[in-house]
Design a protein around this motif. Structure first.
Motif, PDB file in Angstrom:
ATOM      1  N   THR A   4      -4.431  53.965 -19.226  1.00 54.67           N
ATOM      2  CA  THR A   4      -3.814  53.594 -17.945  1.00 54.67           C
ATOM      3  C   THR A   4      -4.059  52.152 -17.518  1.00 54.67           C
ATOM      4  OG1 THR A   4      -5.719  54.324 -16.639  1.00 54.67           O
ATOM      5  CG2 THR A   4      -4.005  55.973 -17.121  1.00 54.67           C
ATOM      6  N   GLY A   5      -5.032  51.468 -18.129  1.00 48.29           N
ATOM      7  CA  GLY A   5      -5.283  50.095 -17.698  1.00 48.29           C
ATOM      8  C   GLY A   5      -6.053  49.309 -18.731  1.00 48.29           C
ATOM      9  N   GLY A   6      -6.110  47.995 -18.530  1.00 51.49           N
ATOM     10  CA  GLY A   6      -6.866  47.130 -19.411  1.00 51.49           C
ATOM     11  C   GLY A   6      -6.084  46.714 -20.641  1.00 51.49           C
ATOM     12  N   GLN A   7      -6.809  46.222 -21.650  1.00 55.92           N
ATOM     13  CA  GLN A   7      -6.163  45.648 -22.827  1.00 55.92           C
ATOM     14  C   GLN A   7      -5.402  46.654 -23.679  1.00 55.92           C
ATOM     15  OE1 GLN A   7      -9.199  43.734 -25.147  1.00 55.92           O
ATOM     16  NE2 GLN A   7      -9.959  45.626 -26.019  1.00 55.92           N
ATOM     17  N   PHE A   8      -5.739  47.939 -23.595  1.00 56.81           N
ATOM     18  CA  PHE A   8      -5.032  48.964 -24.374  1.00 56.81           C
ATOM     19  C   PHE A   8      -3.993  49.718 -23.542  1.00 56.81           C
ATOM     20  CE2 PHE A   8      -9.507  49.363 -26.315  1.00 56.81           C
ATOM     21  CZ  PHE A   8      -9.317  48.271 -27.140  1.00 56.81           C
ATOM     22  N   ARG A   9      -3.741  49.248 -22.339  1.00 54.83           N
ATOM     23  CA  ARG A   9      -2.804  49.932 -21.430  1.00 54.83           C
ATOM     24  C   ARG A   9      -1.499  50.282 -22.140  1.00 54.83           C
ATOM     25  NH1 ARG A   9      -1.354  48.774 -15.351  1.00 54.83           N
ATOM     26  NH2 ARG A   9       0.371  50.206 -15.209  1.00 54.83           N
ATOM     27  N   GLY A  10      -1.089  51.540 -21.955  1.00 55.77           N
ATOM     28  CA  GLY A  10       0.169  52.012 -22.514  1.00 55.77           C
ATOM     29  C   GLY A  10       0.056  52.603 -23.906  1.00 55.77           C
ATOM     30  N   ILE A  11      -1.053  52.379 -24.583  1.00 53.41           N
ATOM     31  CA  ILE A  11      -1.209  52.945 -25.930  1.00 53.41           C
ATOM     32  C   ILE A  11      -1.348  54.459 -25.802  1.00 53.41           C
ATOM     33  CG2 ILE A  11      -2.734  53.118 -27.941  1.00 53.41           C
ATOM     34  CD1 ILE A  11      -3.299  50.149 -27.670  1.00 53.41           C
ATOM     35  N   ARG A  12      -0.594  55.158 -26.619  1.00 54.30           N
ATOM     36  CA  ARG A  12      -0.629  56.622 -26.629  1.00 54.30           C
ATOM     37  C   ARG A  12      -1.741  57.114 -27.540  1.00 54.30           C
ATOM     38  NH1 ARG A  12       3.186  59.032 -23.973  1.00 54.30           N
ATOM     39  NH2 ARG A  12       5.140  57.961 -23.512  1.00 54.30           N
ATOM     40  N   LEU A  13      -2.492  58.085 -27.033  1.00 53.01           N
ATOM     41  CA  LEU A  13      -3.579  58.691 -27.792  1.00 53.01           C
ATOM     42  C   LEU A  13      -3.184  60.090 -28.238  1.00 53.01           C
ATOM     43  CD1 LEU A  13      -6.607  57.687 -25.541  1.00 53.01           C
ATOM     44  CD2 LEU A  13      -5.657  56.465 -27.502  1.00 53.01           C
ATOM     45  N   ALA A  59     -12.629  53.108 -20.943  1.00 51.61           N
ATOM     46  CA  ALA A  59     -13.746  52.229 -20.559  1.00 51.61           C
ATOM     47  C   ALA A  59     -13.730  50.957 -21.408  1.00 51.61           C
ATOM     48  CB  ALA A  59     -15.078  52.967 -20.708  1.00 51.61           C
ATOM     49  N   LEU A  60     -13.562  51.090 -22.713  1.00 54.52           N
ATOM     50  CA  LEU A  60     -13.476  49.915 -23.589  1.00 54.52           C
ATOM     51  C   LEU A  60     -12.288  49.040 -23.211  1.00 54.52           C
ATOM     52  CD1 LEU A  60     -14.283  51.646 -26.994  1.00 54.52           C
ATOM     53  CD2 LEU A  60     -15.723  49.963 -25.815  1.00 54.52           C
ATOM     54  N   SER A  61     -11.172  49.669 -22.919  1.00 54.60           N
ATOM     55  CA  SER A  61      -9.967  48.940 -22.537  1.00 54.60           C
ATOM     56  C   SER A  61     -10.183  48.096 -21.289  1.00 54.60           C
ATOM     57  CB  SER A  61      -8.817  49.933 -22.294  1.00 54.60           C
ATOM     58  OG  SER A  61      -7.635  49.262 -21.922  1.00 54.60           O
ATOM     59  N   ARG A  62     -11.039  48.586 -20.401  1.00 53.04           N
ATOM     60  CA  ARG A  62     -11.276  47.910 -19.128  1.00 53.04           C
ATOM     61  C   ARG A  62     -12.510  47.007 -19.143  1.00 53.04           C
ATOM     62  NH1 ARG A  62      -8.616  50.722 -14.563  1.00 53.04           N
ATOM     63  NH2 ARG A  62      -7.147  52.204 -15.445  1.00 53.04           N
ATOM     64  N   GLY A  63     -13.101  46.795 -20.335  1.00 54.08           N
ATOM     65  CA  GLY A  63     -14.158  45.798 -20.433  1.00 54.08           C
ATOM     66  C   GLY A  63     -15.538  46.272 -20.808  1.00 54.08           C
ATOM     67  N   ALA A  64     -15.732  47.567 -21.057  1.00 56.84           N
ATOM     68  CA  ALA A  64     -17.048  48.031 -21.518  1.00 56.84           C
ATOM     69  C   ALA A  64     -17.350  47.380 -22.869  1.00 56.84           C
ATOM     70  CB  ALA A  64     -17.073  49.553 -21.650  1.00 56.84           C
ATOM     71  N   ALA A  65     -18.612  47.056 -23.092  1.00 56.60           N
ATOM     72  CA  ALA A  65     -19.008  46.398 -24.333  1.00 56.60           C
ATOM     73  C   ALA A  65     -19.109  47.371 -25.499  1.00 56.60           C
ATOM     74  CB  ALA A  65     -20.351  45.688 -24.143  1.00 56.60           C
ATOM     75  N   HIS A  66     -19.507  48.613 -25.213  1.00 55.02           N
ATOM     76  CA  HIS A  66     -19.717  49.607 -26.264  1.00 55.02           C
ATOM     77  C   HIS A  66     -19.500  50.999 -25.691  1.00 55.02           C
ATOM     78  CE1 HIS A  66     -21.867  52.197 -29.120  1.00 55.02           C
ATOM     79  NE2 HIS A  66     -21.593  51.257 -30.000  1.00 55.02           N
ATOM     80  N   ALA A  67     -18.982  51.896 -26.511  1.00 54.37           N
ATOM     81  CA  ALA A  67     -18.829  53.292 -26.095  1.00 54.37           C
ATOM     82  C   ALA A  67     -19.333  54.204 -27.199  1.00 54.37           C
ATOM     83  CB  ALA A  67     -17.378  53.625 -25.764  1.00 54.37           C
ATOM     84  N   THR A  68     -20.120  55.194 -26.786  1.00 56.60           N
ATOM     85  CA  THR A  68     -20.590  56.244 -27.682  1.00 56.60           C
ATOM     86  C   THR A  68     -19.832  57.515 -27.308  1.00 56.60           C
ATOM     87  OG1 THR A  68     -22.787  55.250 -27.799  1.00 56.60           O
ATOM     88  CG2 THR A  68     -22.600  57.561 -28.452  1.00 56.60           C
ATOM     89  N   LEU A  84      -9.454  55.467 -31.809  1.00 56.31           N
ATOM     90  CA  LEU A  84     -10.136  54.170 -31.836  1.00 56.31           C
ATOM     91  C   LEU A  84      -9.442  53.227 -32.816  1.00 56.31           C
ATOM     92  CD1 LEU A  84     -13.816  55.457 -31.765  1.00 56.31           C
ATOM     93  CD2 LEU A  84     -12.698  54.108 -29.977  1.00 56.31           C
ATOM     94  N   ASP A  85      -9.053  53.751 -33.972  1.00 54.58           N
ATOM     95  CA  ASP A  85      -8.342  52.935 -34.962  1.00 54.58           C
ATOM     96  C   ASP A  85      -6.991  52.474 -34.416  1.00 54.58           C
ATOM     97  OD1 ASP A  85     -10.473  53.314 -36.700  1.00 54.58           O
ATOM     98  OD2 ASP A  85      -9.471  54.884 -37.867  1.00 54.58           O
ATOM     99  N   THR A  86      -6.290  53.345 -33.706  1.00 50.36           N
ATOM    100  CA  THR A  86      -5.007  52.987 -33.104  1.00 50.36           C
ATOM    101  C   THR A  86      -5.159  51.815 -32.144  1.00 50.36           C
ATOM    102  OG1 THR A  86      -4.142  55.234 -33.305  1.00 50.36           O
ATOM    103  CG2 THR A  86      -3.127  53.848 -31.619  1.00 50.36           C
ATOM    104  N   CYS A  87      -6.298  51.776 -31.441  1.00 46.66           N
ATOM    105  CA  CYS A  87      -6.563  50.702 -30.472  1.00 46.66           C
ATOM    106  C   CYS A  87      -7.288  49.514 -31.107  1.00 46.66           C
ATOM    107  CB  CYS A  87      -7.397  51.250 -29.306  1.00 46.66           C
ATOM    108  SG  CYS A  87      -6.546  52.500 -28.342  1.00 46.66           S
ATOM    109  N   SER A  88      -7.520  49.575 -32.413  1.00 46.40           N
ATOM    110  CA  SER A  88      -8.239  48.514 -33.140  1.00 46.40           C
ATOM    111  C   SER A  88      -9.627  48.258 -32.574  1.00 46.40           C
ATOM    112  CB  SER A  88      -7.419  47.215 -33.153  1.00 46.40           C
ATOM    113  OG  SER A  88      -6.184  47.419 -33.784  1.00 46.40           O
TER     114      SER A  88
END
Length: 184
Positions: A4-13, A59-68, A84-88
């Protein structure tokens, strides 16, 4: 399901084709990240019972440094990795773990080498939340002033004490997000 937001906005999962999986809705994710906006940049994010990984990827899309990402289903973890691969998203930015939330957290607490800034806990609603919440309340799984968010039905309020203070609950339809902050 879309970011819904950030650098990956609009990417379908992609998500598991199963009745047992209840992805966090777009409305809930949007509200969550509005409420976490000031905390997300550079954060270490933990997505427990991750399902498709949508919350952690958001969270990553909106600027988180790392996600587990933690999910007990091997197939769910395969979908998370595909997303994750889809979003590079690189391996340096993410970790996908096949394990139950409780076992993963117990191991992390015992080793003492992992702490997160934000943890999101979204188990199946029939789950007993207490064991996982008590681990957070009794250990240093969150960094000082770290935030634990529990998604649940609004007719049941998870309770926690110890190292955590209850901050408040946001109601989004039948879904509630309860926020707990680690004491400084």
């Amino acid at each position: 399901m879309q970011i819904t937001g950030g650098q990956f906005r609009g990417i379908r999962l992609r998500s598991l084709p199963s009745q047992k999986v209840r992805p966090t809705t777009r409305r809930v994710r949007e509200r969550l990240f509005v409420l976490l906006a000031e905390r997300i940049e550079g954060a270490r994010f933990l997505d427990l019972c991750a399902g498709s990984g949508a919350v952690g990827i958001e969270a990553l899309s909106r600027g988180a440094a790392h996600a587990t990402f933690v999910d007990r289903a091997t197939l769910a973890c395969a979908f998370i990795q595909m997303n994750l691969d889809t979003c590079s998203v690189t391996r340096e930015q993410s970790l996908v773990v096949v394990n139950s939330a409780f076992k993963f957290l117990r191991q992390a607490a015992e080793s003492g080498d992992s702490a997160w800034d934000i943890a999101y806990f979204d188990p199946p609603y029939a789950t007993d939340y207490a064991p996982v919440l008590n681990l957070f309340a009794a250990s240093n799984l969150l960094n000082p002033r770290g935030m634990l968010v529990a998604e649940h039905r609004c007719d049941s309020q998870p309770e926690v004490g110890g190292l955590l203070d209850y901050v408040g609950t946001a109601e989004i339809g039948d879904t509630c997000l309860s926020f707990f902050e680690r004491k400084s």
